[in-house]
Design an enzyme around this catalytic site. Sequence first.
Site, PDB file in Angstrom:
ATOM      1  CE  LYS A  48      41.825 -23.420  -3.422  1.00 55.16           C
ATOM      2  NZ  LYS A  48      41.060 -24.583  -3.921  1.00 55.16           N
ATOM      3  CB  SER A 123      40.643 -23.833  -7.806  1.00 52.58           C
ATOM      4  OG  SER A 123      40.241 -24.508  -6.621  1.00 52.58           O
ATOM      5  CB  SER A 147      40.105 -27.660  -6.514  1.00 52.51           C
ATOM      6  OG  SER A 147      39.487 -26.996  -7.580  1.00 52.51           O
TER       7      SER A 147
HETATM    8  N1  GLN Z   1      37.307 -27.371 -11.798  1.00 55.04           N
HETATM    9  C1  GLN Z   1      36.162 -27.530 -10.971  1.00 55.04           C
HETATM   10  C2  GLN Z   1      35.355 -26.261 -10.967  1.00 55.04           C
HETATM   11  O1  GLN Z   1      35.803 -25.314 -11.529  1.00 55.04           O
HETATM   12  C3  GLN Z   1      36.537 -27.921  -9.579  1.00 55.04           C
HETATM   13  C4  GLN Z   1      36.958 -26.807  -8.724  1.00 55.04           C
HETATM   14  C5  GLN Z   1      37.190 -27.191  -7.298  1.00 55.04           C
HETATM   15  O2  GLN Z   1      37.311 -28.369  -6.949  1.00 55.04           O
HETATM   16  N2  GLN Z   1      37.212 -26.189  -6.453  1.00 55.04           N
HETATM   17  O3  GLN Z   1      34.318 -26.161 -10.420  1.00 55.04           O
END
Ligand code: GLN
Length: 447
Positions: A48, A123, A147
């Site tokens: 990532k 994400s 995410s």
């Molecule tokens: N969707 C969640 C957020 O936007 C989780 C994102 C994540 O786990 N990095 O904060």
Amino acid sequence: MTLKEALTKSNEEMATLRATLEEKAKSSGLNAYIGFESLGEGVPILIKDNIQVTGWSVTAGSKILQGYIAPYNATVIDNLKSKGMMAFGRANMDEFAMGSTTESSFYGATLNPHGNNRVPGGSSGGSAAAVAGGIAIAALGSDTGGSIRQPAAYCGVVGMKPTYGRVSRFGLGAYASSLDQIGPIAQNVEDAAILYDAIKGHDDKDSTSADFEIEDIANHLNSDVKLTIAVIDSYVAQADADIQKAFAYTVAKLEDAGHTIVHKELSNTKYDIATYYVLATAEAATNLARYDGVRYGKRAASKNTEELFYNTRSEGFGDEVKRRIMLGNFVLSSGYYDAYYVKAQKVRHLIRDEFNAIFEEADLILSPVAPAVAPKVGASQDPLEMYKSDMYTIAINLAGLPAISLPVASNDEGMPVGLQLIAKAFNEKTLFNGAMSMEKVVNYNNN
Ligand code: GLN
């Protein structure tokens, strides 16, 4: 080829595989990879874009970090190297890991390989889409509020979030430091365990790293365990029909396999989203203060220092990131700090205590990952609606628990449904054994 199989191959075969993956990724149209750098020899693991790899561009999917080159390896990258794996390729992601669709990336949206013009989730959408699309053997993602698990569920692959403190965060671009964990995204549970084993462990460079070692798991997986698995009926009832159907199917299969299902309640779930979005944005606003045009990446044209900060941040950050910086600074500002930030910290403890009470009587909790299958590209325009779709994943980060998402069924349109198992802190062994058993009984890949 699975990760387990790949680990038995020669370096020459892996070099050929890398070339094939690159070619297939470029013609796939998924936009899952944003780079094809490679770090030496070994089984290629997709990384990532918020994890530092020496000499590679690292931008967290943001314009503000364009041009920034990582000066060192994250600890997880060094750990991979010692286990016959190596970093290969950059996975697309939501900007600074904020989002649930991988549409907020500076590099454009990633697509779900199951088609139907769907998002891969976020994400870590690039990581999940690549594994699901057969263009990565396995990948690393990060999970602050879902995410890893949610894109894994949307794409029909396995995604695991370790206990907070189990995997080093050294070299991970910080979003919300008290919630972030790096974890594996893989084709099956065993591969996820192999990758988890490789990256886990104490690290002096991360002050929140748990300073005790635990045994490797992948070599001792046991899918014949009989476990007590808790389900939260009121929680499941809030998901849509596709998810409820898959949930009922999975519960029946788990019972057939000899597991005991117990019904429990969580009374604080209505506070999960508010608590998470107060704490995560507060930490994000603080962490992102370092991007000022002086130290990292892009620098906007300006006549003085104040303008330098203002222009760099205005031009460099996308809308969702700006929204969170504003929200985070608001909840931390004097006058609101006690009302929002301090209160959210208190609620966080209550959430954790409730989970721990369930683990007095159950080995695992089975829960949905998301209230529905992957939405269509462009359908998640309302930020609040998008935050609400995190309802099943964020409490696990607030409580610091390990959890694994695995595919159990597909809906009528062929879109995957994933469910997650959640375990007590540092009980990854039971988590993976339960997941092995569940993977076997739902038999997703042969359905
Ligand atoms: N969707 C969640 C957020 O936007 C989780 C994102 C994540 O786990 N990095 O904060």
